[in-house]
Design a protein around this motif. Structure first.
Motif, PDB file in Angstrom:
ATOM      1  N   LYS A   1      -8.353  40.668   8.503  1.00  9.40           N
ATOM      2  CA  LYS A   1      -7.435  41.804   8.678  1.00  9.40           C
ATOM      3  C   LYS A   1      -7.462  42.250  10.128  1.00  9.40           C
ATOM      4  CE  LYS A   1      -7.552  43.744   3.984  1.00  9.40           C
ATOM      5  NZ  LYS A   1      -8.041  44.861   3.138  1.00  9.40           N
TER       6      LYS A   1
ATOM      7  N   THR B   1      -4.494  33.313  -2.907  1.00  7.20           N
ATOM      8  CA  THR B   1      -3.890  34.496  -2.284  1.00  7.20           C
ATOM      9  C   THR B   1      -4.918  35.515  -1.817  1.00  7.20           C
ATOM     10  OG1 THR B   1      -3.645  35.585  -4.445  1.00  7.20           O
ATOM     11  CG2 THR B   1      -1.771  34.257  -3.648  1.00  7.20           C
ATOM     12  N   ARG B   2      -6.191  35.346  -2.215  1.00  3.14           N
ATOM     13  CA  ARG B   2      -7.223  36.320  -1.863  1.00  3.14           C
ATOM     14  C   ARG B   2      -8.514  35.595  -1.480  1.00  3.14           C
ATOM     15  NH1 ARG B   2      -5.678  37.741  -6.839  1.00  3.14           N
ATOM     16  NH2 ARG B   2      -7.772  37.443  -7.687  1.00  3.14           N
ATOM     17  N   ALA B   3      -9.337  36.273  -0.706  1.00  4.71           N
ATOM     18  CA  ALA B   3     -10.592  35.689  -0.233  1.00  4.71           C
ATOM     19  C   ALA B   3     -11.495  35.271  -1.390  1.00  4.71           C
ATOM     20  CB  ALA B   3     -11.317  36.678   0.674  1.00  4.71           C
ATOM     21  N   GLU B   4     -11.562  36.099  -2.431  1.00  2.00           N
ATOM     22  CA  GLU B   4     -12.487  35.811  -3.533  1.00  2.00           C
ATOM     23  C   GLU B   4     -12.087  34.592  -4.351  1.00  2.00           C
ATOM     24  OE1 GLU B   4     -10.027  39.482  -4.852  1.00  2.00           O
ATOM     25  OE2 GLU B   4     -10.897  38.660  -3.015  1.00  2.00           O
ATOM     26  N   GLN B   5     -10.883  34.077  -4.139  1.00  7.36           N
ATOM     27  CA  GLN B   5     -10.456  32.860  -4.841  1.00  7.36           C
ATOM     28  C   GLN B   5     -10.897  31.592  -4.113  1.00  7.36           C
ATOM     29  OE1 GLN B   5      -6.218  33.676  -4.895  1.00  7.36           O
ATOM     30  NE2 GLN B   5      -6.297  34.363  -7.016  1.00  7.36           N
TER      31      GLN B   5
ATOM     32  N   TRP C   1      -4.230  36.889   4.830  1.00  5.19           N
ATOM     33  CA  TRP C   1      -4.906  35.731   4.225  1.00  5.19           C
ATOM     34  C   TRP C   1      -4.048  34.472   4.290  1.00  5.19           C
ATOM     35  CZ3 TRP C   1      -9.770  35.862   4.283  1.00  5.19           C
ATOM     36  CH2 TRP C   1     -10.512  34.845   3.683  1.00  5.19           C
TER      37      TRP C   1
ATOM     38  N   GLU D   1       0.847  39.165   5.614  1.00  4.82           N
ATOM     39  CA  GLU D   1      -0.315  38.819   4.801  1.00  4.82           C
ATOM     40  C   GLU D   1      -1.374  38.107   5.648  1.00  4.82           C
ATOM     41  OE1 GLU D   1      -0.750  39.672   1.699  1.00  4.82           O
ATOM     42  OE2 GLU D   1       1.246  40.530   1.380  1.00  4.82           O
TER      43      GLU D   1
ATOM     44  N   HIS E   1     -17.085  36.671   1.065  1.00  4.47           N
ATOM     45  CA  HIS E   1     -15.742  37.101   0.664  1.00  4.47           C
ATOM     46  C   HIS E   1     -15.265  38.358   1.379  1.00  4.47           C
ATOM     47  CE1 HIS E   1     -15.861  34.796  -3.420  1.00  4.47           C
ATOM     48  NE2 HIS E   1     -15.345  34.075  -2.458  1.00  4.47           N
ATOM     49  N   ASP E   2     -15.960  39.464   1.157  1.00  6.17           N
ATOM     50  CA  ASP E   2     -15.495  40.747   1.701  1.00  6.17           C
ATOM     51  C   ASP E   2     -15.548  40.759   3.226  1.00  6.17           C
ATOM     52  OD1 ASP E   2     -15.042  41.620  -0.850  1.00  6.17           O
ATOM     53  OD2 ASP E   2     -16.836  42.881  -0.978  1.00  6.17           O
TER      54      ASP E   2
ATOM     55  N   ASP F   1     -12.612  38.698   4.567  1.00  5.39           N
ATOM     56  CA  ASP F   1     -11.353  39.391   4.304  1.00  5.39           C
ATOM     57  C   ASP F   1     -11.159  40.516   5.317  1.00  5.39           C
ATOM     58  OD1 ASP F   1      -9.015  39.882   2.465  1.00  5.39           O
ATOM     59  OD2 ASP F   1     -10.007  41.832   2.297  1.00  5.39           O
TER      60      ASP F   1
END
Length: 311
Positions: free
Chosen positions: A41, A125-129, A110, A108, A33-34, A37
């Motif tokens: 970026k 909307t986010r990597a952790e999803q 992502w 954005e 995830h991190d 992300d």
């Protein structure tokens, strides 16, 4: 009753292996995830620096995909489409534009990442999803990650697909051994990332402990008892994996124009599996209703219709 039902399922060695393999995927997902992300970026920043118009200009038309296609895109979104395709490792592959909200591409990162993923990411909307499949496909299809041995990524993707598309929800000990090695090799490629090293250790520890369920007041306990996983953890992992499998199979049936006999059998087996276990039947009641409705729609196809699964 819930513990008794879970214990009965874990008495099936093939199902226990299926569940263990799924838990390895959950650990891998957490490790990525991190990292992904942060890397996306960097990818987004590099694209904007390389083409100033990509960052300054904004979509004024709120371009939206129709299905999986993005036709008549404005000048800004067209430039972003070109940038995405330039960095796609397989330009001939289907790009899932339907995952994206193109008007957010300039701001954005992502939303750009989702163009490299399997379908079904629209609301993410986010990597952790993201699930493991989405993150692994990003690693494979975006050339920003060419420093990773892609043969290892493809092997884990192949194993993941075999696991999640197994209508029996069982895998052999031999399959499990190959699978563990493939995940370990991929994580070693990312050993400079603390989360990857931690996930590798977590997987080894998780697989080395006893997965049997002890029911207080029923099972005898002796002093030489092996270290056990808490049943609550096993149940939580099981729920997450089954929900992911249901989501994937229903997304497939919602979006495919033609479905094969094997797909219908997989749907029927999943429905029967959930209904035959009282705890899962209660927990996944809403999902079972959706599965049954989908199954009925597929069974109502007339003999003259094309029911071949499209790949």
């Amino acid at each position: 009753m819930i513990l008794e039902e879970l214990r009965a399922r874990l008495n099936d060695a093939g199902y226990k292996n299926w569940l263990k393999a799924g838990c390895c995927l959950l650990a891998l997902k957490g490790a990525l995830h991190d990292f992904l992300d942060s890397e996306m970026k960097r990818f987004h920043d590099a694209a904007v620096r390389g083409h100033a118009a990509l960052g300054r200009a904004r979509c004024r038309s709120t371009c939206r995909p129709t299905g999986n296609q993005l036709r008549s895109a404005c000048r800004v979104c067209s430039k972003w489409m070109q940038e995405i395709l330039k960095h796609h490792t397989s330009p001939a592959a289907v790009v899932n534009w339907g995952n994206c909200r193109p008007w957010l591409w300039p701001s954005e990162h992502w939303e750009v990442a989702k163009a490299f993923m399997p379908r079904g990411q629209t609301d993410v909307t986010r990597a952790e999803q993201c699930d493991a499949a989405a993150l692994l496909n990003l690693l494979h299809f975006c050339d920003h990650f060419s420093f990773i041995d892609q043969s290892l990524v493809k092997e884990v993707i192949r194993s993941r697909n075999e696991l999640m598309h197994s209508c029996e929800m069982r895998v052999s000990a031999q399959w499990m051994e190959r699978y563990q090695k493939s995940i370990k090799k991929l994580l070693l490629q990312l050993c400079h990332i603390p989360a990857a090293a931690a996930a590798n250790q977590q997987i080894q520890e998780m697989l080395s402990v006893d997965w049997s369920v002890h029911i207080p007041g029923v099972d005898a306990v002796d002093g030489s008892q092996e270290t056990r996983l808490e049943p609550e953890y096993i149940s939580q992992w099981e729920t997450e994996l089954i929900r992911e499998q249901i989501c994937e199979i229903l997304t497939q049936f919602d979006e495919e124009e033609s479905i094969g006999v094997q797909d219908l059998e997989s749907l029927q087996h999943l429905c029967s599996f959930l209904q035959n276990h009282a705890d899962l039947k209660d927990q996944f009641k809403t999902e079972i209703d959706r599965i049954c409705c989908t199954r009925e729609k597929l069974q109502s196809k007339t003999p003259g219709e094309d029911v071949r699964h499209q790949h």
